[in-house]
Design a protein around this motif. Structure first.
Motif, PDB file in Angstrom:
ATOM      1  N   SER A  27       0.837  -1.196   0.000  1.00 26.62           N
ATOM      2  CA  SER A  27       0.000   0.000   0.000  1.00 26.62           C
ATOM      3  C   SER A  27       0.871   1.244   0.000  1.00 26.62           C
ATOM      4  O   SER A  27       1.996   1.240   0.481  1.00 26.62           O
ATOM      5  CB  SER A  27      -0.939   0.015   1.206  1.00 26.62           C
ATOM      6  N   VAL A  29       0.595   5.035   1.346  1.00 19.60           N
ATOM      7  CA  VAL A  29      -0.162   5.897   2.243  1.00 19.60           C
ATOM      8  C   VAL A  29      -0.014   7.331   1.744  1.00 19.60           C
ATOM      9  O   VAL A  29       1.099   7.828   1.573  1.00 19.60           O
ATOM     10  CB  VAL A  29       0.346   5.767   3.698  1.00 19.60           C
ATOM     11  N   ASP A  32      -3.136  12.941   4.287  1.00 16.78           N
ATOM     12  CA  ASP A  32      -4.391  13.674   4.109  1.00 16.78           C
ATOM     13  C   ASP A  32      -5.185  13.192   2.887  1.00 16.78           C
ATOM     14  O   ASP A  32      -5.889  13.966   2.252  1.00 16.78           O
ATOM     15  CB  ASP A  32      -4.136  15.185   3.982  1.00 16.78           C
ATOM     16  N   GLY A  33      -5.033  11.915   2.552  1.00 14.05           N
ATOM     17  CA  GLY A  33      -5.765  11.365   1.414  1.00 14.05           C
ATOM     18  C   GLY A  33      -6.074   9.898   1.639  1.00 14.05           C
ATOM     19  O   GLY A  33      -5.959   9.384   2.755  1.00 14.05           O
ATOM     20  N   ASP A  34      -6.465   9.232   0.595  1.00 10.67           N
ATOM     21  CA  ASP A  34      -6.777   7.812   0.670  1.00 10.67           C
ATOM     22  C   ASP A  34      -5.536   6.977   0.405  1.00 10.67           C
ATOM     23  O   ASP A  34      -4.673   7.363  -0.388  1.00 10.67           O
ATOM     24  CB  ASP A  34      -7.843   7.448  -0.374  1.00 10.67           C
ATOM     25  N   ASP A  35      -5.465   5.817   1.043  1.00 12.34           N
ATOM     26  CA  ASP A  35      -4.398   4.871   0.767  1.00 12.34           C
ATOM     27  C   ASP A  35      -4.679   4.201  -0.581  1.00 12.34           C
ATOM     28  O   ASP A  35      -5.828   4.065  -0.988  1.00 12.34           O
ATOM     29  CB  ASP A  35      -4.326   3.809   1.858  1.00 12.34           C
ATOM     30  N   HIS A  36      -3.619   3.793  -1.245  1.00 13.59           N
ATOM     31  CA  HIS A  36      -3.737   3.139  -2.543  1.00 13.59           C
ATOM     32  C   HIS A  36      -3.019   1.801  -2.510  1.00 13.59           C
ATOM     33  O   HIS A  36      -1.923   1.690  -1.951  1.00 13.59           O
ATOM     34  CB  HIS A  36      -3.121   4.001  -3.650  1.00 13.59           C
ATOM     35  N   THR A  61      -5.962  -2.107  -8.123  1.00 14.23           N
ATOM     36  CA  THR A  61      -7.302  -2.003  -7.541  1.00 14.23           C
ATOM     37  C   THR A  61      -7.787  -3.393  -7.173  1.00 14.23           C
ATOM     38  O   THR A  61      -7.527  -4.356  -7.905  1.00 14.23           O
ATOM     39  CB  THR A  61      -8.307  -1.347  -8.519  1.00 14.23           C
ATOM     40  N   ASP A  66     -11.815  -5.680  -0.059  1.00 16.49           N
ATOM     41  CA  ASP A  66     -10.479  -5.356   0.421  1.00 16.49           C
ATOM     42  C   ASP A  66      -9.601  -6.599   0.502  1.00 16.49           C
ATOM     43  O   ASP A  66     -10.089  -7.709   0.688  1.00 16.49           O
ATOM     44  CB  ASP A  66     -10.563  -4.715   1.812  1.00 16.49           C
TER      45      ASP A  66
END
Length: 185
Positions: A27, A29, A32-36, A61, A66
């Protein structure tokens, strides 16, 4: 268990467990956003007295839901759809000196020179202790942040993490879990 290639220079023995091709997931990180989710392919090959590392990182994706944190490298990759290439990093690993006390893991001082990573290219210094490695980005590097990386062999899988400090904030920037290619597909 692994076998050290007879052609591998003795100076690279402390890094021998890395040699080969690895594939897995992890992942990214985003502060201040979404993890990818990411898929990584890493190859370590001996070139003279150095170990050459090539890491290709792809966006990913989940195919369905998850990926559980307990998923093996094979399970994680199998549950992801590979997307566009995000970056490719090349690094050269050198063993500076080795200390073998005769008991416990061999300790080796190492230096890594990397380029191509968007947040942490430059010179890294650190230690290898058996199948564990800890390196820090040298303070004189022109990277935009202070960074450290840890690598370890756990149940025959390569685990790694990169922590980045940005001013007063820090934390894990990337992490991954990879298996040898013959075990990852």
């Amino acid at each position: 268990m692994f076998t050290i290639d007879a052609d591998l220079p003795r100076t690279l023995y402390p890094l021998a467990w890395l040699v080969g091709s690895w594939r897995g997931y992890g992942s990214q990180v985003v502060p201040d956003g979404d993890d990818h989710m990411i898929i990584q392919e890493i190859t370590f090959t001996a070139q003279g007295e150095e170990l050459l590392q090539t890491t290709t990182t792809y966006a990913a994706t989940p195919r369905e839901g998850d990926i559980p944190v307990t998923a093996t490298a094979r399970e994680g990759v199998g549950g992801l759809e590979k997307g566009e290439q995000l970056w490719q990093e090349e690094a050269r690993w050198r063993v500076r000196n080795v200390a073998d006390s005769g008991s416990g893991p061999v300790q080796a001082s190492i230096e890594v020179s990397s380029k191509g990573h968007p947040m942490a290219s430059g010179t890294w210094d650190g230690m290898a202790s058996g199948p564990r490695i800890s390196i820090k980005l040298a303070s004189d590097t022109a990277a935009p942040a202070k960074a450290s990386r840890m690598f370890g062999l756990v149940n025959s899988e390569l685990f790694w993490t990169q922590d980045v400090a940005r001013g007063d904030q820090g934390g894990t920037d990337f992490s991954g879990r990879l298996a040898k290619v013959e075990n990852a597909d």
